[in-house]
Scaffold this motif. Structure first.
Motif, PDB file in Angstrom:
ATOM      1  N   THR A 244       9.951   3.849  -3.568  1.00  0.00           N
ATOM      2  CA  THR A 244       9.783   3.125  -2.318  1.00  0.00           C
ATOM      3  C   THR A 244       8.420   2.445  -2.365  1.00  0.00           C
ATOM      4  O   THR A 244       7.420   3.072  -2.735  1.00  0.00           O
ATOM      5  CB  THR A 244       9.835   4.077  -1.114  1.00  0.00           C
ATOM      6  OG1 THR A 244      11.152   4.643  -1.023  1.00  0.00           O
ATOM      7  CG2 THR A 244       9.533   3.338   0.184  1.00  0.00           C
ATOM      8  N   ALA A 245       8.379   1.160  -2.043  1.00  0.00           N
ATOM      9  CA  ALA A 245       7.116   0.433  -2.139  1.00  0.00           C
ATOM     10  C   ALA A 245       7.074  -0.711  -1.137  1.00  0.00           C
ATOM     11  O   ALA A 245       8.108  -1.163  -0.639  1.00  0.00           O
ATOM     12  CB  ALA A 245       6.909  -0.102  -3.558  1.00  0.00           C
TER      13      ALA A 245
ATOM     14  N   VAL B  94      10.631 -12.301  -4.990  1.00  0.00           N
ATOM     15  CA  VAL B  94       9.921 -12.388  -3.715  1.00  0.00           C
ATOM     16  C   VAL B  94       8.818 -13.428  -3.892  1.00  0.00           C
ATOM     17  O   VAL B  94       7.803 -13.161  -4.525  1.00  0.00           O
ATOM     18  CB  VAL B  94       9.331 -11.036  -3.301  1.00  0.00           C
ATOM     19  CG1 VAL B  94       8.607 -11.160  -1.960  1.00  0.00           C
ATOM     20  CG2 VAL B  94      10.423  -9.990  -3.200  1.00  0.00           C
ATOM     21  N   LEU B  95       9.017 -14.608  -3.338  1.00  0.00           N
ATOM     22  CA  LEU B  95       8.085 -15.703  -3.551  1.00  0.00           C
ATOM     23  C   LEU B  95       6.841 -15.554  -2.688  1.00  0.00           C
ATOM     24  O   LEU B  95       5.726 -15.862  -3.122  1.00  0.00           O
ATOM     25  CB  LEU B  95       8.775 -17.034  -3.252  1.00  0.00           C
ATOM     26  CG  LEU B  95       8.040 -18.299  -3.670  1.00  0.00           C
ATOM     27  CD1 LEU B  95       7.875 -18.339  -5.191  1.00  0.00           C
ATOM     28  CD2 LEU B  95       8.801 -19.531  -3.202  1.00  0.00           C
ATOM     29  N   SER B  96       7.021 -15.083  -1.450  1.00  0.00           N
ATOM     30  CA  SER B  96       5.880 -14.938  -0.552  1.00  0.00           C
ATOM     31  C   SER B  96       6.249 -14.011   0.598  1.00  0.00           C
ATOM     32  O   SER B  96       7.418 -13.759   0.865  1.00  0.00           O
ATOM     33  CB  SER B  96       5.451 -16.313   0.000  1.00  0.00           C
ATOM     34  OG  SER B  96       6.506 -16.898   0.760  1.00  0.00           O
ATOM     35  N   GLY B  97       5.217 -13.515   1.271  1.00  0.00           N
ATOM     36  CA  GLY B  97       5.424 -12.695   2.456  1.00  0.00           C
ATOM     37  C   GLY B  97       5.522 -11.208   2.168  1.00  0.00           C
ATOM     38  O   GLY B  97       5.293 -10.749   1.053  1.00  0.00           O
ATOM     39  N   TRP B  98       5.895 -10.453   3.195  1.00  0.00           N
ATOM     40  CA  TRP B  98       5.958  -9.001   3.129  1.00  0.00           C
ATOM     41  C   TRP B  98       7.373  -8.525   2.827  1.00  0.00           C
ATOM     42  O   TRP B  98       8.348  -9.057   3.360  1.00  0.00           O
ATOM     43  CB  TRP B  98       5.522  -8.391   4.456  1.00  0.00           C
ATOM     44  CG  TRP B  98       4.051  -8.506   4.716  1.00  0.00           C
ATOM     45  CD1 TRP B  98       3.401  -9.551   5.314  1.00  0.00           C
ATOM     46  CD2 TRP B  98       3.046  -7.540   4.395  1.00  0.00           C
ATOM     47  NE1 TRP B  98       2.059  -9.287   5.386  1.00  0.00           N
ATOM     48  CE2 TRP B  98       1.803  -8.056   4.834  1.00  0.00           C
ATOM     49  CE3 TRP B  98       3.078  -6.274   3.793  1.00  0.00           C
ATOM     50  CZ2 TRP B  98       0.610  -7.363   4.690  1.00  0.00           C
ATOM     51  CZ3 TRP B  98       1.887  -5.583   3.647  1.00  0.00           C
ATOM     52  CH2 TRP B  98       0.673  -6.123   4.082  1.00  0.00           C
ATOM     53  N   ALA B  99       7.455  -7.525   1.974  1.00  0.00           N
ATOM     54  CA  ALA B  99       8.752  -6.936   1.640  1.00  0.00           C
ATOM     55  C   ALA B  99       8.579  -5.451   1.392  1.00  0.00           C
ATOM     56  O   ALA B  99       7.563  -5.005   0.854  1.00  0.00           O
ATOM     57  CB  ALA B  99       9.340  -7.615   0.412  1.00  0.00           C
ATOM     58  N   LYS B 100       9.579  -4.680   1.792  1.00  0.00           N
ATOM     59  CA  LYS B 100       9.589  -3.250   1.509  1.00  0.00           C
ATOM     60  C   LYS B 100      10.938  -2.893   0.904  1.00  0.00           C
ATOM     61  O   LYS B 100      11.975  -3.332   1.388  1.00  0.00           O
ATOM     62  CB  LYS B 100       9.359  -2.441   2.785  1.00  0.00           C
ATOM     63  CG  LYS B 100       9.343  -0.936   2.533  1.00  0.00           C
ATOM     64  CD  LYS B 100       8.978  -0.151   3.785  1.00  0.00           C
ATOM     65  CE  LYS B 100       8.915   1.340   3.464  1.00  0.00           C
ATOM     66  NZ  LYS B 100       8.468   2.143   4.609  1.00  0.00           N
TER      67      LYS B 100
ATOM     68  N   ASP C 284       7.363   3.358   8.746  1.00  0.00           N
ATOM     69  CA  ASP C 284       8.429   4.361   8.809  1.00  0.00           C
ATOM     70  C   ASP C 284       9.499   4.077   7.761  1.00  0.00           C
ATOM     71  O   ASP C 284       9.554   2.998   7.170  1.00  0.00           O
ATOM     72  CB  ASP C 284       9.070   4.365  10.206  1.00  0.00           C
ATOM     73  CG  ASP C 284       8.062   4.694  11.296  1.00  0.00           C
ATOM     74  OD1 ASP C 284       7.290   5.659  11.111  1.00  0.00           O
ATOM     75  OD2 ASP C 284       8.043   3.982  12.320  1.00  0.00           O
ATOM     76  N   ASP C 285      10.372   5.059   7.557  1.00  0.00           N
ATOM     77  CA  ASP C 285      11.508   4.854   6.669  1.00  0.00           C
ATOM     78  C   ASP C 285      12.405   3.749   7.226  1.00  0.00           C
ATOM     79  O   ASP C 285      12.598   3.639   8.438  1.00  0.00           O
ATOM     80  CB  ASP C 285      12.331   6.138   6.546  1.00  0.00           C
ATOM     81  CG  ASP C 285      11.601   7.221   5.768  1.00  0.00           C
ATOM     82  OD1 ASP C 285      10.668   6.886   5.010  1.00  0.00           O
ATOM     83  OD2 ASP C 285      11.962   8.396   5.906  1.00  0.00           O
TER      84      ASP C 285
ATOM     85  N   GLY D 186       7.323   8.765   5.051  1.00  0.00           N
ATOM     86  CA  GLY D 186       7.162   7.786   6.083  1.00  0.00           C
ATOM     87  C   GLY D 186       6.201   6.679   5.857  1.00  0.00           C
ATOM     88  O   GLY D 186       6.304   5.671   6.508  1.00  0.00           O
ATOM     89  N   VAL D 187       5.240   6.803   5.005  1.00  0.00           N
ATOM     90  CA  VAL D 187       4.116   5.890   4.982  1.00  0.00           C
ATOM     91  C   VAL D 187       4.486   4.442   5.059  1.00  0.00           C
ATOM     92  O   VAL D 187       4.031   3.705   5.873  1.00  0.00           O
ATOM     93  CB  VAL D 187       3.316   6.073   3.691  1.00  0.00           C
ATOM     94  CG1 VAL D 187       2.144   5.146   3.692  1.00  0.00           C
ATOM     95  CG2 VAL D 187       2.825   7.487   3.617  1.00  0.00           C
ATOM     96  N   LEU D 188       5.271   3.965   4.203  1.00  0.00           N
ATOM     97  CA  LEU D 188       5.648   2.569   4.214  1.00  0.00           C
ATOM     98  C   LEU D 188       7.102   2.516   3.846  1.00  0.00           C
ATOM     99  O   LEU D 188       7.442   2.160   2.749  1.00  0.00           O
ATOM    100  CB  LEU D 188       4.828   1.785   3.206  1.00  0.00           C
ATOM    101  CG  LEU D 188       3.346   1.824   3.458  1.00  0.00           C
ATOM    102  CD1 LEU D 188       2.612   1.215   2.289  1.00  0.00           C
ATOM    103  CD2 LEU D 188       2.979   1.130   4.717  1.00  0.00           C
ATOM    104  N   GLY D 189       7.941   2.910   4.710  1.00  0.00           N
ATOM    105  CA  GLY D 189       9.358   3.139   4.488  1.00  0.00           C
ATOM    106  C   GLY D 189       9.950   2.330   3.386  1.00  0.00           C
ATOM    107  O   GLY D 189       9.289   1.615   2.697  1.00  0.00           O
TER     108      GLY D 189
END
Length: 302
Positions: free
Chosen positions: A138-139, A105-111, A208-209, A7-10
Motif C-alpha cells: 500500500t503506498a 500516473v502522469l500527475s497528481g495524488w494517487a493511493k 485511512d484505508d 491506516g496511515v495512507l490507506g
C-alpha cells in the motif's frame, strides 16, 4: 496520523491508461466504484464524462477534478484512488507480460493497495520520475513532471529512478515506512517517515484505508456520457510524456491531426513528440524516385 500499517495512507494508488475505442473495448480491467466531482474519461480519441459504475479498460485515461476523487477497483482485488487533479492511464491491466499490469500516473495524488489475495499479480506504476513494481503493498504517490514523492505505507516495492530521457537507473527495494523523494535529475533520497509538507498536502481520505465498494456495484453498469473529440490541450501532457507512456498515441490520435487546430499545435510542439513528423509530413517519407520532388521542398525544417 497513525503509524504505518492499516491506516496511515490507506490503499490504492494507481492510474489509468486504457486505450481502446468504445466499439473496440475488449475487456473490463476495473470499475469506477467512487466518483466525487467531475471525472473526465478519454477513450480512444473521445472525451466522456464518467460516473460511478463505469467499467474501464486498457487505454482509458482519467482526469480528476482538483477537488474531486475517483476510485478504481480491479478484478484481482487491487484498488487505486486518484485525487486532487490526478491524471492517469491504464495500460496492459490484467494482460501484461507475466501477469504484470501497468498503470501510468502522469500527475497528481494517487493511493494504491494490493493484498496477497490478488493471486500473485504484479502492478507496475509509471510516473515521470520513477517506476514502482509491487505485488503486495500500500503506498501513496504525488507525481509531477519535475518531482515524485512516494510513501510506502506497508509491504515492499521495487523502485527505479527514471531520467529525463527515459533511462532507467538501478532498481532497489523500499519497505513499509520509507518515504522516497525525487527532485528533477537528482538521485532519490529515502527517509524513514513522510515529510510534514507531504502529510499536510495529502488528500485527507488517504489517511485511512480505502473502502472496498465493488460488491455493491456488481449488478450495476453505467455508460460514460460522450462529450466531444479531444482537443490538443486535453491530451498535450500525455503527448509530451516520456516515450514508454506515449508509445501508442500516434495511432490512437492520428484522426485528430485532420483538425486544423490540433494539427497546428502538433507542428508547433513537434520537438516534444517527433514521432508525429511522419503523420504531419508524409511526403518527406515517400519512396524516392526519378520523378520525386527533391528533399528540402515540402516539409518542416527542424
Amino acid at each position: 496520523m497513525r503509524a504505518c500499517g492499516r491506516g496511515v495512507l490507506g490503499p490504492c494508488f494507481a492510474a489509468i491508461l486504457l486505450g481502446a475505442c468504445a466499439s473496440a473495448f475488449a475487456q473490463t480491467a476495473g470499475t469506477l466504484t467512487l466518483v466525487e466531482g467531475n471525472v473526465e474519461l478519454i477513450r480512444g480519441a473521445t472525451l466522456y464524462t464518467a460516473t460511478q459504475g463505469v467499467r474501464l479498460g486498457d487505454g482509458d485515461i482519467l482526469s480528476i477534478d482538483p477537488k474531486g476523487q475517483a476510485q478504481i477497483e480491479f478484478q484481482d482485488g487491487a484498488i487505486l484512488n486518484l485525487s486532487q487533479g490526478a491524471r492517469a492511464m491504464l495500460t496492459n491491466v490484467g494482460s501484461g507480460a507475466r501477469g504484470q499490469s501497468e498503470i501510468a500516473v502522469l500527475s497528481g495524488w494517487a493511493k494504491f493497495t494490493q493484498k496477497k489475495s490478488s493471486k500473485g499479480a504484479q502492478y507496475r506504476y509509471l510516473t515521470p520520475r520513477a517506476e514502482i513494481t509491487t505485488g503486495d503493498a500500500t503506498a501513496v504517490v504525488n507525481a509531477g513532471d519535475g518531482s515524485t514523492d512516494i510513501y510506502i505505507e506497508s509491504g515492499v516495492v521495487r523502485f527505479s529512478e527514471i531520467g529525463r530521457k527515459g533511462v532507467q537507473r538501478i532498481a532497489r527495494d523500499a519497505k513499509g515506512g520509507d518515504f522516497i523523494v525525487r527532485r528533477g535529475e537528482q538521485p532519490a533520497t529515502v527517509a524513514s517517515r513522510p515529510s510534514a509538507e507531504f502529510v499536510k498536502n495529502m488528500p485527507r481520505h488517504f489517511r485511512d484505508d480505502l473502502p472496498v465498494l465493488l460488491d455493491r456495484l456488481k449488478n450495476r453498469r453505467s455508460e460514460p456520457k460522450r462529450d466531444h473529440e479531444v482537443t490538443y490541450a486535453e491530451v498535450e501532457l500525455w503527448l509530451k510524456a516520456r516515450s514508454p507512456i506515449r508509445r501508442n498515441f500516434v495511432k490512437r490520435f492520428e484522426s485528430r491531426a485532420k483538425d486544423s487546430e490540433f494539427r497546428r499545435k502538433l507542428i508547433e510542439n513537434l520537438r516534444e513528440h517527433p514521432e508525429w513528423d511522419k503523420v504531419l509530413f508524409p511526403e518527406k517519407y515517400a519512396p524516392k524516385g526519378p520523378n520525386s520532388p527533391k528533399s528540402g521542398q515540402p516539409g518542416m525544417q527542424r
